[in-house]
Structures are given as C-alpha cells and as structure tokens.
Design an enzyme around this catalytic site. Structure first.
Site, PDB file in Angstrom:
ATOM      1  N   GLN A  98       0.796  -1.282   0.033  1.00 48.53           N
ATOM      2  CA  GLN A  98       0.233  -0.091   0.050  1.00 48.53           C
ATOM      3  C   GLN A  98       0.747   1.123   0.026  1.00 48.53           C
ATOM      4  O   GLN A  98       1.646   1.632   1.036  1.00 48.53           O
ATOM      5  CB  GLN A  98      -1.083   0.145   1.061  1.00 48.53           C
ATOM      6  CG  GLN A  98      -2.191   1.176   1.010  1.00 48.53           C
ATOM      7  CD  GLN A  98      -2.896   1.459   2.294  1.00 48.53           C
ATOM      8  OE1 GLN A  98      -2.412   1.793   3.290  1.00 48.53           O
ATOM      9  NE2 GLN A  98      -3.980   1.093   2.170  1.00 48.53           N
ATOM     10  N   TYR A 177      -6.054  11.223   3.996  1.00 47.30           N
ATOM     11  CA  TYR A 177      -4.809  11.322   3.642  1.00 47.30           C
ATOM     12  C   TYR A 177      -4.696  11.995   2.119  1.00 47.30           C
ATOM     13  O   TYR A 177      -5.630  12.482   1.805  1.00 47.30           O
ATOM     14  CB  TYR A 177      -3.871  10.082   3.713  1.00 47.30           C
ATOM     15  CG  TYR A 177      -3.871   9.245   4.978  1.00 47.30           C
ATOM     16  CD1 TYR A 177      -3.156   9.890   6.136  1.00 47.30           C
ATOM     17  CD2 TYR A 177      -4.362   8.103   5.277  1.00 47.30           C
ATOM     18  CE1 TYR A 177      -3.351   9.426   7.301  1.00 47.30           C
ATOM     19  CE2 TYR A 177      -4.567   7.719   6.520  1.00 47.30           C
ATOM     20  CZ  TYR A 177      -4.011   8.246   7.626  1.00 47.30           C
ATOM     21  OH  TYR A 177      -4.110   7.706   8.608  1.00 47.30           O
ATOM     22  N   ARG A 311      -8.467  -6.242  11.965  1.00 45.98           N
ATOM     23  CA  ARG A 311      -8.003  -6.735  13.304  1.00 45.98           C
ATOM     24  C   ARG A 311      -7.970  -8.133  13.647  1.00 45.98           C
ATOM     25  O   ARG A 311      -7.148  -8.723  14.538  1.00 45.98           O
ATOM     26  CB  ARG A 311      -9.069  -5.897  14.239  1.00 45.98           C
ATOM     27  CG  ARG A 311      -8.847  -4.691  14.495  1.00 45.98           C
ATOM     28  CD  ARG A 311      -9.748  -3.650  15.113  1.00 45.98           C
ATOM     29  NE  ARG A 311     -10.981  -3.362  14.168  1.00 45.98           N
ATOM     30  CZ  ARG A 311     -11.931  -3.104  14.578  1.00 45.98           C
ATOM     31  NH1 ARG A 311     -12.434  -2.461  15.719  1.00 45.98           N
ATOM     32  NH2 ARG A 311     -13.101  -2.918  13.701  1.00 45.98           N
TER      33      ARG A 311
END
Length: 364
Positions: A98, A177, A311
């Site tokens: 990424q 971002y 997670r």
C-alpha cells in the site's frame, strides 16, 4: 462458505475471497524507514489470506505520518521488503504494497519538516508523534510543480515495489490522507487546475493512478477509497457526485481492484458497486471487527468480490482456516496494535486444536 471459495477476476486469481487489510503496526526503524526483521515472519504467518495488502508505506519522507512507519523510497527499504515478499511467496501467498502519502496528517516531530497538503488547512484534533500526542500544525500548500513531483514519487515507489517482489500496489486514497485531501472541499481550497470544480479536484488522484499504471501496468494497481468517511477531519458532503465521477475516470483502466471502505452511517457500497465493473474489495469500518457472517453477506449480495479483514488477522494469523472450521477467534488488545514493542506482533499462534472438535459448527 463463499468467503473460502477461490476468486478469479480480470487481474486477480485468489485461493479465497479474504483479504488482509492494510494495518499500520509501527514496528519499522524510525530513522531509516526499514521494516523490522520480524516483519518477514509477521506477513509470512498470514500468507493464507487470499491477498495481503501491506501496511501503508510512505512514498517520500514528507508523506510519513507517524513513528515506526516503513517506506519504499530507498533501496535499503526495498531490500528489506524483498525478504518479506519472498517469505510470503514461499508460503503460497500474494502481497500488494500500500503506497501512502499522509498529506497534512503528519507532524514535523515525525519527519522533520512541515507537512504538505492541497491547501494550508490545519487538521482539527491532535496527532501522535515521537513525543506522544501533540497538537497538529498547519500544512504548507503544495506548489503545482511539487504536485507533479509527488505524482512521480508514487510512480517510483510502485516501480520499486515490483522490483522488491510485491505482486502489485494499492494506492491509499482513503482516510483523510493526501489523495483524499485533494478530493474533499474542506481540505482542497485551491483556485488553480487542481482545485475548485469536481473535475479539478479529481486531477491529482487520476494523475497518480495514470503514472503508476504507466510504470507497472493496470493489472498490478489497486486504489483504496473511503467516500464520506470523516476520519482525520475530512468532510465530503458531495461524495455522491465526486466518487461516481472518479470511478468513471478509473473505468478507462482495467485496474486490479477498487478497495472501498464502507461505514454504517454512509453505506457507499450500494451506491458505487453498480458503477464499478471490475473487482471490488469491501472493507466494513465499525467499532467491532468484521465478522465471518458479515463477510459472507457481502459476497452473497454481490456488493463485494473480496472482503478485507483487519483486526482479526492480527490475533488470528490463520484466519481462513479458523473461518473454515468455525473455530474460536483470538482477540488482540488495542495496546499491541501500534508501536516498537514486539509482543503482540508475531507471537499469536495458529490454531492447533483437533479440527474434529469444530466439525459440527463448520458444517452449520
């Protein structure tokens, strides 16, 4: 169980429909940006995911968001990632890097310089730096020439990723971002060709996609988006206009996939799935980790081809096997998600119990 079926798309051939979502872990060398040696083991342990998307890696030093985040801007960093990709491939896995530029979600205490953004608009709230939680700072607006340099930094990082053995790259256009900052009106107040109208706000994201596609080919490029997601003080009240137009631009290229973050209060998948003919990876964002049943529902409904789990992969390195058996799932405490500490990184064991113990629940 559709999640555990193989998937064959235009560019992706996966043994199952489970992706390991990109997750910042903060274990890299904070000075060099080189991944920690145990990063090799961390990703190899999770190679049974249909696709691994690595933690975000910065494309230039100014794009670094927090302590311990690795980069792909130097040969030293790339050499360390070669060991990671080789280990994942040895275990039969597939891994995309990424590529990330944090934009204004950064701090001089992290990367030694003033953050940059489309416009000089300070993010509300606080940010985590090497000194702990601290006030955000006002970013510096990028000049037009600098925007072109950042585009080339993404392209160079993509080229470096392929040379380091990654199967492809995912461009991080989500979570407030830099790429999303150009899309959102509250962070992009430019009056030149990169701001104002929707078409102008799309220019930088599309330029990044095109530059990376030219470097490594569309079949090795994915894009992650999070329409309407308010994370990091982003406001996108016009996302239903902006993102269909972005997708229309992206449809010119046969990208590996579009990775869409959906939140309960926005529900973007139902709006965007009909517009995207290619592979779609869905990522449900909520307080609790995405469950197996939620993932199955996304596949069955046609809203996703692949589902990203985050997670649960931290504490369950063999998550596909546990789903296949309907076996108990381990939980990781939030304290081990980030930081230089090594407990809670590679020390979660794979399931060792007798599979027969879970046979009944697996058939249900």
């Amino acid at each position: 169980m559709r999640l555990l079926e193989g998937f064959s798309g235009t560019a992706l051939q996966l043994p199952n429909r489970m992706a390991m979502a990109p997750m910042t872990r903060g274990r890299a060398d904070d000075v060099t940006g080189v991944p920690h040696p145990r990063t090799v083991e961390y990703y190899a342990q999770r190679a049974s995911a249909g696709l691994i998307v690595s933690e975000g890696v910065w494309v230039n030093r100014t794009g670094k968001s927090g302590p311990g985040i690795p980069g792909l801007a130097t040969e030293q960093q790339a050499e360390a990632w070669r060991a990671v990709t080789a280990a994942v491939h040895e275990e039969g896995g597939r891994i995309f890097a990424q590529l990330w530029h944090a934009g204004r979600v950064a701090h001089p205490g992290v990367m030694g310089r003033t953050p940059v953004a489309p416009s000089a608009v300070r993010q509300a709230g606080r940010i985590f730096s090497a000194a702990g939680w601290t006030d955000t700072v006002e970013p510096r607006a990028l000049g037009e020439n600098e925007i072109g340099e950042v585009v080339q930094d993404f392209a160079a990082a993509a080229r470096r990723a392929i040379a380091a053995g990654f199967d492809g790259v995912e461009l991080h256009g989500a979570n407030g971002y830099l790429i999303q900052e150009f899309l959102a009106r509250n962070t992009n107040r430019r009056e030149d060709r990169y701001g104002g109208s929707v078409a102008a706000r799309l220019r930088f994201p599309v330029e990044v996609v095109v530059a990376v596609v030219r470097q490594i080919g569309a079949a090795r490029v994915g894009l992650r988006i999070s329409p309407g997601n308010p994370e990091n003080d982003i406001s996108e009240d016009d996302w239903k206009e902006v993102y269909p137009r972005l997708i229309a631009e992206l449809r010119r290229y046969e990208l590996a996939y579009l990775h869409v973050i959906d939140t309960p209060d926005v529900e973007v998948l139902s709006h965007l799935r009909p517009l995207w003919p290619g592979t779609l990876i869905a990522n449900l964002r909520s307080e609790e980790p995405t469950t197996q049943d939620e993932g199955e529902s996304l596949i069955e409904s046609g809203l996703a081809d692949v589902v990203a789990f985050g997670r649960l992969f931290i504490a369950n390195p063999d998550l596909p096997a546990r789903f296949a058996l309907r076996a108990p799932l381990a939980r990781a405490h939030h304290d081990v998600y980030y930081g230089a500490r090594l407990d809670g990184y590679t020390d979660f064991p794979a399931l060792e119990a007798d599979p027969a113990k879970f046979a009944c629940s697996a058939r249900s």
